[in-house]
Design an enzyme around this catalytic site. Structure first.
Site, PDB file in Angstrom:
ATOM      1  CD  GLU A   1      11.602  22.269 -18.107  1.00 37.56           C
ATOM      2  OE1 GLU A   1      12.491  22.609 -17.286  1.00 37.56           O
ATOM      3  OE2 GLU A   1      10.539  22.884 -18.234  1.00 37.56           O
TER       4      GLU A   1
ATOM      5  CB  CYS B   1      11.117  28.852 -19.803  1.00 37.41           C
ATOM      6  SG  CYS B   1      12.741  28.213 -20.237  1.00 37.41           S
TER       7      CYS B   1
END
Length: 129
Positions: A55, A86
């Site tokens: 990401e 996360c």
């Protein structure tokens, strides 16, 4: 939105992941407000704390190209249930808006607004609302 196309892109970039330690490859696509699309895959490091998540790699590419507002994020992994970004990725993504996030695994997908995954991302930090 073009979720199917972005998901295919995320699966394809996932194949380029550098994951020699965990063998856990992740692909991501970040879509900017202007429709530009950026890809990323995870890049592991022997010192795990230095590992780059897919990401943030995709977001870094978006920022390097001048994007400052994110509309959508797709994250794919070869897991039964979709894997979720996360906490670090959630916080970094929140800097650039409240994108819709599509998480895709082997047996399906789930979608959320980033603010659902990370409520109050900016509240109380530097007195921002």
């Amino acid at each position: 939105m073009q979720w199917e196309c972005w998901t295919k892109m995320a699966w394809k970039v996932r194949e380029k992941a550098y994951a020699p330690y965990s063998k856990f490859a992740v692909g991501a696509v970040v879509v900017a407000r202007d429709g530009s699309v950026f890809e990323g895959c995870n890049v592991e490091n022997l010192s795990y704390g230095l590992t780059l998540c897919a990401e943030r790699v995709a977001l870094g590419a978006a920022v390097a190209a001048g994007a400052r507002e994110i509309e959508a994020v797709v994250v794919v992994a070869d897991t039964q249930q979709p894997v979720s970004p996360c906490g670090a990725c959630r916080q970094v993504l929140a800097e650039f808006g409240d994108p819709e996030v599509l998480l895709v695994g082997q047996t399906g997908s789930e979608s959320f607004r980033l603010s659902e995954l990370l409520p109050r991302a900016k509240t109380g930090i530097l007195d921002q609302a």
